[in-house]
Write an enzyme that holds these catalytic residues in place. Structure first.
Site, PDB file in Angstrom:
ATOM      1  N   SER A  95      22.612 -15.715 -38.429  1.00  0.00           N
ATOM      2  CA  SER A  95      21.325 -16.698 -37.835  1.00  0.00           C
ATOM      3  C   SER A  95      20.713 -16.769 -39.688  1.00  0.00           C
ATOM      4  O   SER A  95      20.979 -16.303 -40.815  1.00  0.00           O
ATOM      5  CB  SER A  95      20.423 -15.646 -37.705  1.00  0.00           C
ATOM      6  OG  SER A  95      19.273 -15.746 -37.573  1.00  0.00           O
ATOM      7  N   TYR A 105      18.709  -6.345 -37.396  1.00  0.00           N
ATOM      8  CA  TYR A 105      19.475  -7.054 -36.464  1.00  0.00           C
ATOM      9  C   TYR A 105      20.032  -7.844 -37.825  1.00  0.00           C
ATOM     10  O   TYR A 105      21.050  -8.791 -38.307  1.00  0.00           O
ATOM     11  CB  TYR A 105      17.850  -7.905 -35.902  1.00  0.00           C
ATOM     12  CG  TYR A 105      18.765  -9.303 -34.666  1.00  0.00           C
ATOM     13  CD1 TYR A 105      20.010  -9.347 -34.055  1.00  0.00           C
ATOM     14  CD2 TYR A 105      19.006 -10.525 -35.931  1.00  0.00           C
ATOM     15  CE1 TYR A 105      20.119 -10.749 -34.098  1.00  0.00           C
ATOM     16  CE2 TYR A 105      18.919 -11.935 -35.457  1.00  0.00           C
ATOM     17  CZ  TYR A 105      19.730 -11.638 -34.277  1.00  0.00           C
ATOM     18  OH  TYR A 105      19.566 -13.438 -33.973  1.00  0.00           O
ATOM     19  N   LYS A 159      23.421  -9.403 -39.136  1.00  0.00           N
ATOM     20  CA  LYS A 159      23.976 -11.041 -39.664  1.00  0.00           C
ATOM     21  C   LYS A 159      24.087 -11.049 -40.682  1.00  0.00           C
ATOM     22  O   LYS A 159      24.876 -12.113 -41.143  1.00  0.00           O
ATOM     23  CB  LYS A 159      22.779 -11.692 -38.956  1.00  0.00           C
ATOM     24  CG  LYS A 159      22.494 -12.089 -37.355  1.00  0.00           C
ATOM     25  CD  LYS A 159      23.570 -12.255 -37.053  1.00  0.00           C
ATOM     26  CE  LYS A 159      23.034 -12.065 -35.429  1.00  0.00           C
ATOM     27  NZ  LYS A 159      24.246 -13.192 -34.365  1.00  0.00           N
TER      28      LYS A 159
HETATM   29  P1  NAP Z   1      21.028 -16.725 -24.908  1.00  0.00           P
HETATM   30  O1  NAP Z   1      20.421 -17.816 -24.476  1.00  0.00           O
HETATM   31  O2  NAP Z   1      20.420 -14.674 -24.608  1.00  0.00           O
HETATM   32  O3  NAP Z   1      22.352 -16.016 -24.779  1.00  0.00           O
HETATM   33  C1  NAP Z   1      23.256 -15.070 -25.474  1.00  0.00           C
HETATM   34  C2  NAP Z   1      24.266 -15.099 -24.343  1.00  0.00           C
HETATM   35  O4  NAP Z   1      25.740 -13.469 -24.456  1.00  0.00           O
HETATM   36  C3  NAP Z   1      24.532 -15.384 -22.991  1.00  0.00           C
HETATM   37  O5  NAP Z   1      25.863 -15.800 -21.987  1.00  0.00           O
HETATM   38  C4  NAP Z   1      24.542 -13.741 -22.602  1.00  0.00           C
HETATM   39  O6  NAP Z   1      25.625 -13.564 -21.281  1.00  0.00           O
HETATM   40  C5  NAP Z   1      25.745 -13.582 -23.562  1.00  0.00           C
HETATM   41  N1  NAP Z   1      25.797 -11.518 -23.448  1.00  0.00           N
HETATM   42  C6  NAP Z   1      24.848 -11.195 -24.171  1.00  0.00           C
HETATM   43  N2  NAP Z   1      25.119  -9.861 -24.310  1.00  0.00           N
HETATM   44  C7  NAP Z   1      26.440  -9.598 -24.153  1.00  0.00           C
HETATM   45  C8  NAP Z   1      27.594  -8.644 -24.538  1.00  0.00           C
HETATM   46  N3  NAP Z   1      27.580  -7.388 -25.012  1.00  0.00           N
HETATM   47  N4  NAP Z   1      28.692  -9.738 -24.533  1.00  0.00           N
HETATM   48  C9  NAP Z   1      29.256  -9.887 -24.714  1.00  0.00           C
HETATM   49  N5  NAP Z   1      28.131 -11.036 -24.020  1.00  0.00           N
HETATM   50  C10 NAP Z   1      26.784 -10.850 -24.310  1.00  0.00           C
HETATM   51  O7  NAP Z   1      21.056 -15.987 -26.636  1.00  0.00           O
HETATM   52  P2  NAP Z   1      21.247 -17.573 -28.084  1.00  0.00           P
HETATM   53  O8  NAP Z   1      19.901 -18.081 -27.624  1.00  0.00           O
HETATM   54  O9  NAP Z   1      21.762 -18.627 -27.393  1.00  0.00           O
HETATM   55  O10 NAP Z   1      22.256 -16.129 -28.452  1.00  0.00           O
HETATM   56  C11 NAP Z   1      23.278 -16.717 -29.143  1.00  0.00           C
HETATM   57  C12 NAP Z   1      23.617 -16.544 -30.862  1.00  0.00           C
HETATM   58  O11 NAP Z   1      22.589 -17.346 -31.805  1.00  0.00           O
HETATM   59  C13 NAP Z   1      23.281 -15.210 -30.709  1.00  0.00           C
HETATM   60  O12 NAP Z   1      24.391 -14.727 -32.032  1.00  0.00           O
HETATM   61  C14 NAP Z   1      22.085 -14.835 -31.935  1.00  0.00           C
HETATM   62  O13 NAP Z   1      22.217 -13.470 -32.605  1.00  0.00           O
HETATM   63  C15 NAP Z   1      21.713 -16.312 -32.530  1.00  0.00           C
HETATM   64  N6  NAP Z   1      20.684 -17.228 -33.203  1.00  0.00           N
HETATM   65  C16 NAP Z   1      20.039 -17.178 -31.725  1.00  0.00           C
HETATM   66  C17 NAP Z   1      18.339 -17.899 -32.173  1.00  0.00           C
HETATM   67  C18 NAP Z   1      17.895 -18.395 -31.603  1.00  0.00           C
HETATM   68  O14 NAP Z   1      16.248 -18.466 -32.292  1.00  0.00           O
HETATM   69  N7  NAP Z   1      18.218 -18.463 -30.220  1.00  0.00           N
HETATM   70  C19 NAP Z   1      18.636 -17.814 -33.806  1.00  0.00           C
HETATM   71  C20 NAP Z   1      19.428 -17.527 -34.786  1.00  0.00           C
HETATM   72  C21 NAP Z   1      20.630 -16.929 -34.071  1.00  0.00           C
HETATM   73  P3  NAP Z   1      25.264 -12.029 -20.552  1.00  0.00           P
HETATM   74  O15 NAP Z   1      23.702 -11.659 -19.893  1.00  0.00           O
HETATM   75  O16 NAP Z   1      25.687 -12.352 -19.351  1.00  0.00           O
HETATM   76  O17 NAP Z   1      25.997 -10.946 -20.633  1.00  0.00           O
END
Ligand code: NAP
Length: 257
Positions: A149, A162, A166
Site C-alpha cells: 500500500s 497497518y 505494509k
Molecule cells: P476488500 O474489497 O475488502 O476485499 C478483501 C478480500 O480479502 C475479500 O475477498 C475478503 O473476503 C478477503 N479476506 C479478508 N480477510 C481475509 C483473510 N484473513 N484471509 C483470506 N481472505 C481474507 O479489500 P481491497 O480493498 O480489495 O484490499 C485488497 C488489498 O489491497 C489489501 O492487501 C489491502 O491492504 C490493499 N490496499 C487496498 C487499498 C484500498 O484503498 N482499497 C489501498 C491500498 C492497499 P472474505 O471476507 O470472504 O474473507
C-alpha cells in the site's frame, strides 16, 4: 521475432490470489484469467469464492475456488496443496488478503490487534510464498506479487500498525527477490493508493475526510479495482520478466501530494 503482445499471455499459468472474492483481488484475478491463466479464487468464505468462480466460468474463464483464511496454518497448506493437486503446480502467487481492524493512535492499540494484523498482512505472505517455492522451483521460475500500500511508503493518520505491516511486506518482497532470483523467481510489491472497495469504505464514506484527501490527490478521485489489474498482469507475465525486487505505486499521484 516474438510479438510483444504475446508476452502478456498467461495461457496455462496457475495463479493463486488470496482475498480474491471481491475488491482488488477479484479484479486482478479476472484480468489474469482473461489473459489465459488458471486462477484460484480464495477468501475466508466458501460461498463468496464459489460465487466468483461461477461468474468467471460463465464468462468462459478458467477458475477454481478454495476457501482459505490466510491467518490459519492448516488452511494455507490446504490452499497450496489443493492447487497443486488440481492444476499440477503454481506459477504465480498474489498475496492480496489483508486486514485493518483498528483506526487510531498506535499507543492505544491492543497487543492482540498487533498480532492479528501482522499474522494476516505479513506472516501469511511470508509462509504462503515459502509454501509455493518448491513448485515454482520445479517449474523453472515464478512470480510473487505482494499487495502492499502507499501506507507502506508514507504513513497516513490512524493506520499505524497497518502501515507498519505494509512497510515490512515491502522489505519481505525485496528479500524474496534477492534470495530467489537464482531460481528465476521474481518478487515485486504493488502499492495501491485509495481504491473504492469495502476495505476503504470508512475513508470514502467520510465526506469531509474525502474532500481533504482529494485536495492533495493529483487524480482528484479514488482508483477503481479494474485499474489495479494491469500492473499485476505486467508483473505476473513475461512482459515483466526483467522486473524483480520492485516497489510500484498505482495511486493517482497520491505519493506526490
Ligand atoms: P476488500 O474489497 O475488502 O476485499 C478483501 C478480500 O480479502 C475479500 O475477498 C475478503 O473476503 C478477503 N479476506 C479478508 N480477510 C481475509 C483473510 N484473513 N484471509 C483470506 N481472505 C481474507 O479489500 P481491497 O480493498 O480489495 O484490499 C485488497 C488489498 O489491497 C489489501 O492487501 C489491502 O491492504 C490493499 N490496499 C487496498 C487499498 C484500498 O484503498 N482499497 C489501498 C491500498 C492497499 P472474505 O471476507 O470472504 O474473507
Amino acid at each position: 521475432m516474438e510479438s510483444i503482445k504475446n508476452l502478456f499471455n498467461l495461457k496455462g499459468k496457475v495463479v493463486i490470489i488470496t482475498g480474491s472474492s471481491k475488491g482488488i483481488g477479484e479484479a486482478i484475478a479476472r484480468g489474469l484469467a482473461e489473459h489465459g491463466a488458471h486462477v484460484v479464487i480464495s477468501s475466508r468464505k466458501q460461498e463468496a469464492v464459489d460465487e466468483v468462480v461461477d461468474q468467471f466460468k460463465a464468462a468462459g474463464l478458467e477458475a477454481i475456488g478454495i476457501a482459505c483464511h490466510v491467518g490459519k496454518a492448516d488452511q494455507r497448506t490446504n490452499l497450496v496443496n489443493e492447487t497443486i493437486n488440481r492444476f499440477g503446480g503454481v506459477d504465480i502467487l498474489i498475496n492480496n488478503a489483508a486486514i485493518n481492524p483498528i483506526y487510531g493512535p498506535i499507543e492505544e492499540a491492543e497487543e492482540a490487534a498487533f498480532d492479528k494484523i501482522m499474522d494476516v498482512n505479513l506472516k501469511a505472505p511470508w509462509i504462503l510464498s515459502n509454501l509455493v517455492l518448491p513448485s515454482m522451483k520445479e517449474r523453472g521460475g515464478g512470480s510473487v506479487i505482494n499487495i502492499s500500500s502507499v501506507e507502506g511508503l508514507k504513513p497516513g493518520l490512524g493506520l499505524g500498525l497497518y502501515s507498519t505491516s505494509k512497510a515490512a511486506l515491502i522489505m519481505l518482497t525485496q528479500n524474496q527477490a534477492k534470495e530467489w532470483g537464482q531460481y528465476n523467481i521474481r518478487s515485486n510489491a504493488i502499492c495501491p493508493g485509495l481504491v473504492k472497495t469495502k476495505f476503504s469504505a470508512t475513508i470514502w464514506q467520510n465526506e469531509p475526510l474525502m474532500n481533504s484527501i482529494k485536495k492533495n490527490l493529483l487524480s482528484s478521485r479514488l482508483g477503481t479495482t479494474d485499474e489495479m489489474a494491469g500492473l499485476a498482469l505486467l508483473l505476473a507475465s513475461d512482459a515483466g520478466a526483467y522486473m524483480t525486487g520492485g516497489v510500484y505505486t498505482n495511486d493517482g499521484g497520491y505519493m506526490l501530494g
